[in-house]
Motif scaffolding. Structure first.
Motif, short mmCIF file in Angstrom:
data_model
loop_
_atom_site.label_atom_id
_atom_site.label_comp_id
_atom_site.label_asym_id
_atom_site.label_seq_id
_atom_site.Cartn_x
_atom_site.Cartn_y
_atom_site.Cartn_z
N ALA A 103 0.22 3.94 -2.80
CA ALA A 103 -0.19 5.30 -2.43
C ALA A 103 0.74 6.34 -3.04
O ALA A 103 0.28 7.39 -3.54
CB ALA A 103 -0.22 5.44 -0.91
N LEU B 44 -4.74 3.32 2.02
CA LEU B 44 -4.06 3.76 3.25
C LEU B 44 -4.77 3.24 4.50
O LEU B 44 -4.12 2.84 5.46
CB LEU B 44 -3.95 5.27 3.27
CG LEU B 44 -2.99 5.88 2.23
CD1 LEU B 44 -3.09 7.40 2.23
CD2 LEU B 44 -1.55 5.44 2.50
N ALA C 201 -3.99 -0.40 5.00
CA ALA C 201 -2.64 -0.57 5.53
C ALA C 201 -2.59 -0.26 7.02
O ALA C 201 -1.93 -0.96 7.80
CB ALA C 201 -1.66 0.33 4.78
N LEU C 202 -3.31 0.78 7.45
CA LEU C 202 -3.32 1.15 8.86
C LEU C 202 -3.97 0.06 9.71
O LEU C 202 -3.46 -0.29 10.78
CB LEU C 202 -4.06 2.47 9.05
CG LEU C 202 -4.18 2.99 10.49
CD1 LEU C 202 -2.79 3.26 11.07
CD2 LEU C 202 -5.03 4.26 10.54
N GLU D 257 -7.40 6.48 -0.59
CA GLU D 257 -7.80 6.53 0.81
C GLU D 257 -8.07 5.12 1.34
O GLU D 257 -7.68 4.78 2.47
CB GLU D 257 -9.04 7.41 0.97
CG GLU D 257 -8.78 8.88 0.66
CD GLU D 257 -10.06 9.69 0.63
OE1 GLU D 257 -10.08 10.77 1.24
OE2 GLU D 257 -11.04 9.25 -0.01
N PRO E 290 0.81 -1.22 0.00
CA PRO E 290 0.00 0.00 0.00
C PRO E 290 0.84 1.27 0.00
O PRO E 290 0.41 2.30 -0.54
CB PRO E 290 -0.82 -0.11 1.29
CG PRO E 290 -0.17 -1.16 2.11
CD PRO E 290 0.49 -2.08 1.15
N ALA E 291 2.04 1.22 0.60
CA ALA E 291 2.90 2.41 0.59
C ALA E 291 3.30 2.76 -0.84
O ALA E 291 3.22 3.92 -1.26
CB ALA E 291 4.13 2.17 1.46
#
Length: 460
Positions: free
Chosen positions: A169, A294, A297-298, A291, A165-166
């Motif tokens: 993004a 991210l 991923a969080l 969105e 995801p990093a």
């Protein structure tokens, strides 16, 4: 072969403390799982981009995902068998070559058909990495830290699932065209895989395979000496006669335990897939793709990543069997709560807590132990084959979880689906307790002298 020389060679490997070669092997083996996980996440973002660009149908998306899973199952079977027949060294590194090559070719795919072909190549590499990396780390590890080391290899998956995801993004936020972004997402997956090709191809044959399968005690003694600094005197160098096949009662029951539990956890893991979509829908109903990436991923960082490392820390302290069975039980409880108290999904905070607990105990539980246990509970000459079969069973479970359960969800609703998955998790706990021995702190050579598991005692 002189039995005392065999014991001396392998005992020196078992009793050495943690050394540089252990950490080097963790990185060398773990980078494959970093790549596997990166690829696992990034393909979801890629398909979201490609659907409007290439006008992909639902059937085409299903083909793209299912062929990779099928290829991974086949790759696990083939690599597992060949590493027992030809040796660990002969096969190690080929799987990451396939991963790197498949990633680069996927990035250059001119059409849907070619992308499917190249994803099959990636899937073969992913499947092959499961038995090769797990077995090699297990056979190089010492007795007291084996669970810790093998789990660390698998925990690289968590880092890969964060890297995906990093990267997505960053590329999506850069403003570049989506047609270039998805190609870079796939192509970058070649870098971590390619970084360890040389290290894997240079790795020596494991002393356990040299001694117990090839009978090369002198060579094994030299390998152990170079790794540990301990001189080992090998008194003979005659071929070892390998005893017993996979289809004995003991091995079949253990295979039922390893393959069955891996299959079940990958089916049950779909419960968290359902949950994650509900969370995103509730929290960000109008969110854009970046969105959602991210937030996913969080959630993974907070709920799942700690589970990998807590599992690694406790694996050799409280044991694999306890961690796996308790993990299954907590999964069953959390899924059962959603089934029995359907209003939970209308309370985002409570639902998020239940979801986080289930996700943590998947990682501090059967998602890590199912990778470790098949590398321990079978004799050396069968270890790769049995691990490959177990990993392939997991991929079949993943297929069912991803492509069959959505129809159950649509026809029966969320509550009934989660109730079904709770029952699957309970079955996993029962299978673990009935069929698998505990290998905590034991030498791999003790595998044939372990007490019979419950199921086998009843059949005897």
């Amino acid at each position: 072969m002189n039995d005392s020389s065999q014991t001396g060679v392998l005992q020196a490997l078992d009793e050495t403390g943690l050394q540089k070669f252990h950490w080097r092997t963790v990185i060398t083996a773990g980078m494959g799982f970093f790549t596997d996980a990166y690829d696992l996440f990034i393909i979801g973002t890629v398909t979201a981009i490609l659907t409007p660009l290439w006008h992909l149908s639902t059937g085409q998306l299903a083909i793209l995902n299912s062929t990779s899973l099928a290829a991974a199952a086949f790759g696990a079977l083939v690599f597992g068998r060949l590493m027992d027949r030809l040796g660990r060294k002969a096969m190690y590194g080929i799987e990451v070559m396939m991963l790197a090559g498949g990633a680069l070719l996927s990035a250059l795919a001119p059409s849907f058909g070619w992308l499917v072909v190249f994803r099959i190549l990636v899937g073969l590499g992913v499947g092959g990495d499961y038995p090769t990396s797990s077995v090699i780390m297990s056979e190089y590890a010492n007795r007291t830290h084996r669970g810790f080391l093998v789990t660390l290899v698998f925990s690289m998956q968590g880092l890969g699932l964060l890297a995906g995801p990093a990267v997505a993004a960053i590329l999506l936020a850069s403003g570049m065209s989506h047609d270039l972004a998805w190609r870079l997402m796939l192509g970058l997956g070649a870098i971590p895989a390619a970084s360890v090709i040389y290290l894997r191809r240079r790795m020596a044959e494991t002393p356990r395979y040299l001694v117990t399968v090839q009978g090369k005690t002198d060579e094994a003694a030299e390998v152990v000496k170079s790794l540990t600094g301990k001189a080992v005197v090998a008194e003979a160098n005659a071929p070892t006669k390998v005893q017993g096949g996979l289809w004995t009662r003991k091995n079949l029951i253990r295979l039922l335990g390893t393959a069955g539990s891996w299959f079940l956890v990958d089916v049950a893991f779909y419960g968290n897939g359902v949950s994650s979509q509900l969370i995103l829908k509730a929290l960000l109903p109008q969110a854009h793709l970046i969105e959602k990436v991210l937030v996913s991923a969080l959630i993974f960082l907070v709920a799942a990543v700690p589970g990998y490392y807590v599992a690694a820390y406790f694996m050799d302290k409280i044991g694999r069997k306890w961690i796996q069975s308790v993990g299954f039980l907590v999964m069953a409880i959390t899924y059962g709560l959603i089934f029995g108290v359907p209003r939970i999904i209308q309370m985002p905070v409570l639902f998020l807590i239940v979801y986080a607990v289930s996700y943590f105990f998947i990682e501090f539980g059967p998602n890590t132990t199912t990778f470790l246990v098949p590398s321990e509970v079978f004799p050396t000459h069968l270890r790769g084959t049995a691990h490959g079969i177990s990993a392939a069973a997991g991929k079949i479970g993943a297929f069912l979880g991803a492509f069959v359960l959505p129809f159950v969800l649509k026809s029966a609703g969320l509550g009934s689906t989660m109730g079904l998955l709770a029952a699957v998790a309970l079955l996993g706990a029962a299978l673990t307790l009935a069929t698998l021995p505990e290998m905590k702190q034991k030498s791999l050579e003790e595998v044939q002298t372990d007490p019979l598991p419950v199921a086998e005692r009843r059949l005897s």
